[in-house]
Design a protein around this motif. Sequence first.
Motif, short mmCIF file in Angstrom:
data_model
loop_
_atom_site.label_atom_id
_atom_site.label_comp_id
_atom_site.label_asym_id
_atom_site.label_seq_id
_atom_site.Cartn_x
_atom_site.Cartn_y
_atom_site.Cartn_z
N PHE A 49 42.48 36.71 30.49
CA PHE A 49 41.48 36.65 31.56
C PHE A 49 41.10 38.05 32.01
O PHE A 49 39.93 38.34 32.28
N ASP A 50 42.10 38.91 32.11
CA ASP A 50 41.84 40.27 32.58
C ASP A 50 40.92 41.02 31.63
O ASP A 50 40.02 41.75 32.05
N ARG A 51 41.11 40.82 30.32
CA ARG A 51 40.31 41.50 29.31
C ARG A 51 38.90 40.92 29.23
O ARG A 51 37.91 41.67 29.11
N ILE A 52 38.77 39.62 29.29
CA ILE A 52 37.48 38.97 29.09
C ILE A 52 36.68 38.85 30.38
O ILE A 52 35.48 39.13 30.42
N ALA A 95 29.18 31.88 31.28
CA ALA A 95 29.99 32.63 32.25
C ALA A 95 29.70 34.11 32.07
O ALA A 95 28.99 34.52 31.15
N LYS A 96 30.23 34.93 32.96
CA LYS A 96 30.02 36.37 32.88
C LYS A 96 31.31 37.06 32.44
O LYS A 96 32.38 36.80 32.97
N ARG A 97 31.15 37.96 31.48
CA ARG A 97 32.27 38.78 31.04
C ARG A 97 32.50 39.91 32.04
O ARG A 97 31.70 40.14 32.94
N ALA A 98 33.59 40.65 31.83
CA ALA A 98 33.91 41.78 32.70
C ALA A 98 32.80 42.82 32.69
O ALA A 98 32.54 43.48 33.68
N CYS A 99 32.11 42.96 31.53
CA CYS A 99 31.03 43.94 31.40
C CYS A 99 29.69 43.39 31.85
O CYS A 99 28.64 43.96 31.56
N GLU A 100 29.70 42.21 32.52
CA GLU A 100 28.52 41.61 33.13
C GLU A 100 27.59 40.89 32.16
O GLU A 100 26.61 40.29 32.59
#
Length: 312
Positions: A49-52, A95-100
């Motif tokens: 979850f933290d990475r994605i 959904a949105k990834r960490a990089c938006e």
Amino acid sequence: MLTGKADSENAKLTWHQTDRMMFQLIEQAWDLFCVFDIYGNLIYATQSFDRIVGFIPDSFEQVVEFIDSEYRMDVHKLFIKTLQTEDSIKLEFRAKRACENTIWLECTTLPIKDENGELVQISFALNDITLRKNQENRLISMAFHDPLTGLPNRRLFKEQMNQMLMQTKRTGRSLALLYLDIDDFKIINDTMGHDVGDAFLQEFAVRIQSCLRDIDIFARMGGDEFTILLPAVDYKEHVESIARRIICCMEQPWEVKGHTFRATVSMGITMYYPDSDGSTMMKQVDIALYDVKGKGRNNYQFFRFKEENGQE
């Protein structure tokens, strides 16, 4: 979601006593994995979850936060339906990834029961299906759009026209159909080459699109023939102003792949009248276009109803 803190703590203890090999299997089997008790309290979430996503959630609501707002209610319903039916259910959502940027996920709920057959936990097993969804969208786009210009093709145009005709019948507002044919396009292809002809068609699509409103529909029917649907036009003068705008934009010289030349377009036009249907309107603009071609081209002509019923 319901709350049950004591039950949640007991469930966490049960989960963390699970063999470490099971954790490793879970990490490798799915891109994201999380477990909730029946009250919606988060018990476990994989480090992925933290990475994605950019964070490791600690509640059901935090899991929902990174999901596109269009699908959040569906995810809530997914949890409740799994709780009620005790069946495994699938759902696809954005959904949105960490990089938006956007990611597509396929979520499978896995109901977990205790030794007495009572439902105690619900797992969310999620896989990244972005590549598949992008491929599906490309195939859909290819099926309904012209590959050269990116405009709707004949198939999509017919569907859009039928939808617009139904809307017009409901609202009572008029509709106009334009049929465009590029004059002497074959000469451009034959004298300058098909690569110039293709580039010209692409530029033609851009020019014509600039003359239209956002609500108008512009499609390529094939070759050098195009159609335009103008919804919510209550006066013939509104349609004429757009037709003149198109004629005017065509007058500007064309510079395509090192060639400079001029090109014109002929247009047949018809207005929607009660009981009009798609095939009838297409026949009318075809007749009007033929009339323009016979009078010297580079102009537009409205369909004259006396040609069908003997009166203007």
